[in-house]
Design a protein around this motif. Structure first.
Motif, PDB file in Angstrom:
ATOM      1  N   THR A   2       0.838  -1.192   0.000  1.00  0.00           N
ATOM      2  CA  THR A   2       0.000   0.000   0.000  1.00  0.00           C
ATOM      3  C   THR A   2       0.879   1.251   0.000  1.00  0.00           C
ATOM      4  N   VAL A   3       0.422   2.267  -0.732  1.00  0.00           N
ATOM      5  CA  VAL A   3       1.176   3.512  -0.873  1.00  0.00           C
ATOM      6  C   VAL A   3       0.216   4.683  -0.685  1.00  0.00           C
ATOM      7  N   LYS A   4       0.551   5.579   0.220  1.00  0.00           N
ATOM      8  CA  LYS A   4      -0.258   6.790   0.429  1.00  0.00           C
ATOM      9  C   LYS A   4       0.227   7.852  -0.558  1.00  0.00           C
ATOM     10  N   GLY A   5      -0.589   8.103  -1.555  1.00  0.00           N
ATOM     11  CA  GLY A   5      -0.265   9.133  -2.516  1.00  0.00           C
ATOM     12  C   GLY A   5      -0.746  10.496  -2.052  1.00  0.00           C
ATOM     13  N   THR A   6      -0.570  11.493  -2.891  1.00  0.00           N
ATOM     14  CA  THR A   6      -1.071  12.832  -2.625  1.00  0.00           C
ATOM     15  C   THR A   6      -1.896  13.283  -3.819  1.00  0.00           C
ATOM     16  N   GLU A   7      -2.450  14.476  -3.740  1.00  0.00           N
ATOM     17  CA  GLU A   7      -3.237  14.990  -4.863  1.00  0.00           C
ATOM     18  C   GLU A   7      -2.363  15.280  -6.078  1.00  0.00           C
ATOM     19  N   LYS A   8      -1.052  15.333  -5.884  1.00  0.00           N
ATOM     20  CA  LYS A   8      -0.149  15.678  -6.979  1.00  0.00           C
ATOM     21  C   LYS A   8       0.856  14.593  -7.317  1.00  0.00           C
ATOM     22  N   SER A   9       0.878  13.499  -6.563  1.00  0.00           N
ATOM     23  CA  SER A   9       1.910  12.481  -6.798  1.00  0.00           C
ATOM     24  C   SER A   9       1.427  11.098  -6.406  1.00  0.00           C
ATOM     25  N   VAL A  10       1.873  10.112  -7.193  1.00  0.00           N
ATOM     26  CA  VAL A  10       1.579   8.721  -6.858  1.00  0.00           C
ATOM     27  C   VAL A  10       2.582   8.166  -5.857  1.00  0.00           C
ATOM     28  N   ALA A  11       3.637   8.937  -5.561  1.00  0.00           N
ATOM     29  CA  ALA A  11       4.613   8.566  -4.526  1.00  0.00           C
ATOM     30  C   ALA A  11       5.266   7.211  -4.797  1.00  0.00           C
ATOM     31  N   LEU A  12       5.614   6.970  -6.062  1.00  0.00           N
ATOM     32  CA  LEU A  12       6.269   5.733  -6.455  1.00  0.00           C
ATOM     33  C   LEU A  12       7.683   6.032  -6.942  1.00  0.00           C
ATOM     34  N   PRO A  13       8.595   5.065  -6.825  1.00  0.00           N
ATOM     35  CA  PRO A  13       9.965   5.278  -7.311  1.00  0.00           C
ATOM     36  C   PRO A  13       9.991   5.501  -8.816  1.00  0.00           C
ATOM     37  N   GLU A  14      10.952   6.259  -9.261  1.00  0.00           N
ATOM     38  CA  GLU A  14      11.110   6.516 -10.684  1.00  0.00           C
ATOM     39  C   GLU A  14      11.459   5.227 -11.423  1.00  0.00           C
ATOM     40  N   ASN A  15      10.878   5.060 -12.606  1.00  0.00           N
ATOM     41  CA  ASN A  15      11.185   3.918 -13.468  1.00  0.00           C
ATOM     42  C   ASN A  15      10.962   2.580 -12.751  1.00  0.00           C
ATOM     43  N   SER A  16       9.824   2.454 -12.081  1.00  0.00           N
ATOM     44  CA  SER A  16       9.617   1.285 -11.207  1.00  0.00           C
ATOM     45  C   SER A  16       8.482   0.362 -11.615  1.00  0.00           C
ATOM     46  N   VAL A  17       7.581   0.809 -12.518  1.00  0.00           N
ATOM     47  CA  VAL A  17       6.406  -0.015 -12.802  1.00  0.00           C
ATOM     48  C   VAL A  17       6.265  -0.311 -14.292  1.00  0.00           C
ATOM     49  N   ASP A  18       5.733  -1.497 -14.574  1.00  0.00           N
ATOM     50  CA  ASP A  18       5.475  -1.916 -15.955  1.00  0.00           C
ATOM     51  C   ASP A  18       4.120  -1.447 -16.449  1.00  0.00           C
ATOM     52  N   LYS A  19       3.161  -1.403 -15.547  1.00  0.00           N
ATOM     53  CA  LYS A  19       1.797  -1.046 -15.924  1.00  0.00           C
ATOM     54  C   LYS A  19       1.184  -0.206 -14.815  1.00  0.00           C
ATOM     55  N   ILE A  20       0.364   0.741 -15.222  1.00  0.00           N
ATOM     56  CA  ILE A  20      -0.427   1.530 -14.282  1.00  0.00           C
ATOM     57  C   ILE A  20      -1.894   1.391 -14.672  1.00  0.00           C
ATOM     58  N   LEU A  21      -2.716   1.055 -13.696  1.00  0.00           N
ATOM     59  CA  LEU A  21      -4.148   0.914 -13.916  1.00  0.00           C
ATOM     60  C   LEU A  21      -4.878   2.030 -13.164  1.00  0.00           C
ATOM     61  N   MET A  22      -5.769   2.700 -13.864  1.00  0.00           N
ATOM     62  CA  MET A  22      -6.661   3.686 -13.239  1.00  0.00           C
ATOM     63  C   MET A  22      -8.085   3.351 -13.650  1.00  0.00           C
ATOM     64  N   VAL A  23      -8.906   2.980 -12.701  1.00  0.00           N
ATOM     65  CA  VAL A  23     -10.282   2.589 -13.001  1.00  0.00           C
ATOM     66  C   VAL A  23     -11.241   3.627 -12.422  1.00  0.00           C
ATOM     67  N   ASP A  24     -11.879   4.378 -13.294  1.00  0.00           N
ATOM     68  CA  ASP A  24     -12.914   5.346 -12.915  1.00  0.00           C
ATOM     69  C   ASP A  24     -12.419   6.317 -11.842  1.00  0.00           C
ATOM     70  N   VAL A  25     -11.188   6.784 -11.997  1.00  0.00           N
ATOM     71  CA  VAL A  25     -10.612   7.676 -10.983  1.00  0.00           C
ATOM     72  C   VAL A  25      -9.967   8.918 -11.582  1.00  0.00           C
ATOM     73  N   TYR A  26      -9.437   8.831 -12.791  1.00  0.00           N
ATOM     74  CA  TYR A  26      -8.706   9.961 -13.358  1.00  0.00           C
ATOM     75  C   TYR A  26      -9.547  11.232 -13.387  1.00  0.00           C
ATOM     76  N   HIS A  27     -10.823  11.103 -13.700  1.00  0.00           N
ATOM     77  CA  HIS A  27     -11.698  12.273 -13.821  1.00  0.00           C
ATOM     78  C   HIS A  27     -11.869  13.005 -12.487  1.00  0.00           C
ATOM     79  N   GLU A  28     -11.433  12.382 -11.386  1.00  0.00           N
ATOM     80  CA  GLU A  28     -11.548  12.985 -10.054  1.00  0.00           C
ATOM     81  C   GLU A  28     -10.244  13.628  -9.577  1.00  0.00           C
TER      82      GLU A  28
END
Length: 228
Positions: free
Chosen positions: A127-153
């Motif tokens: 689990t990762v606590k993000g912020t309104e401006k950042s996903v708080a993940l390491p640079e160059n760390s993920v193969d895929k990012i999934l956003m389900v019904d959230v980007y519009h918010e």
């Protein structure tokens, strides 16, 4: 369908900024606009039961979505706006030798995921606590990012996509899932839907390009974006 109780987010009071415009709009919006689209209120943790509703698989065909993502055993995937973890645990079972980041800004959502983790044998979820401006993940760390019904918010879509782009590996992909704004028959409030053209416009502004749009889901777009 009636959407669950939504957080009443505080909109900013200034009228314009370099990236965003502020004006009155839809009651379901925060009065903040980006590229002609009003940003919707965030769904609060009070709506957790709606995220876990029994009919969700039939309405959204999650199994087909995950199949379309071609998840491998060793994938590192971030579910941004993970909510109660509906997709997190399904992906963790598929990427059994990889890692799933469950990213959310609400402590209550992350606590619900942690409780589920304690009840399962899955050890590949973080689990990762993000912020309104950042996903708080390491640079160059993920193969895929999934956003389900959230980007519009997202209150700060420009900053959030920039943050995700940094976290994404060179050949990584963003899977943007949104209820189809072009389809009036989709029983979701207007501000909680997006059209393909609007999504492409915003993602292209962030240096991402549409690879394809998977159109086999009952109500949603699944738009796949890669780095330009």
């Amino acid at each position: 369908m009636v959407m669950p109780l939504l957080y009443q987010c505080q909109g900013q009071t200034s009228e314009t900024s370099e990236l965003y415009t502020y004006k009155k709009g839809d009651p379901n919006g925060i009065g903040k606009w980006y590229m002609g689209r009003e940003i919707a209120h965030v769904m609060g943790f009070q709506g957790m039961g709606w995220l876990e509703r029994p009919e969700r698989e039939k309405e959204e065909n999650t199994a087909t979505l995950l199949q379309h993502m071609n998840i491998s055993s060793y994938d590192t995937i971030a579910d941004v706006g993970a909510g109660s973890g509906y997709h997190v645990f399904k992906m963790a079972a598929l990427a059994d030798k990889g890692l799933i980041y469950a990213v959310d800004i609400q402590e209550e959502m992350l606590a619900a995921i942690q409780q589920k983790m304690n009840e399962t044998e899955l050890q590949n979820i973080k689990t990762v606590k993000g912020t309104e401006k950042s996903v708080a993940l390491p640079e160059n760390s993920v193969d895929k990012i999934l956003m389900v019904d959230v980007y519009h918010e997202f209150n700060f879509p420009v900053e959030m996509i920039a943050s995700m782009k940094k976290a994404l590996r060179a050949d990584g992909k963003i899977y943007l899932v949104e209820y189809r704004g072009e389809d009036a028959e989709v029983p979701i409030k207007k501000l909680h839907k997006m059209t393909e053209s609007q999504a492409v416009k915003e993602m292209e502004a962030a240096g991402m390009k549409l690879e394809r749009n998977f159109t086999k889901l009952p109500w949603q777009h699944c738009m796949v974006f890669i780095k330009e």
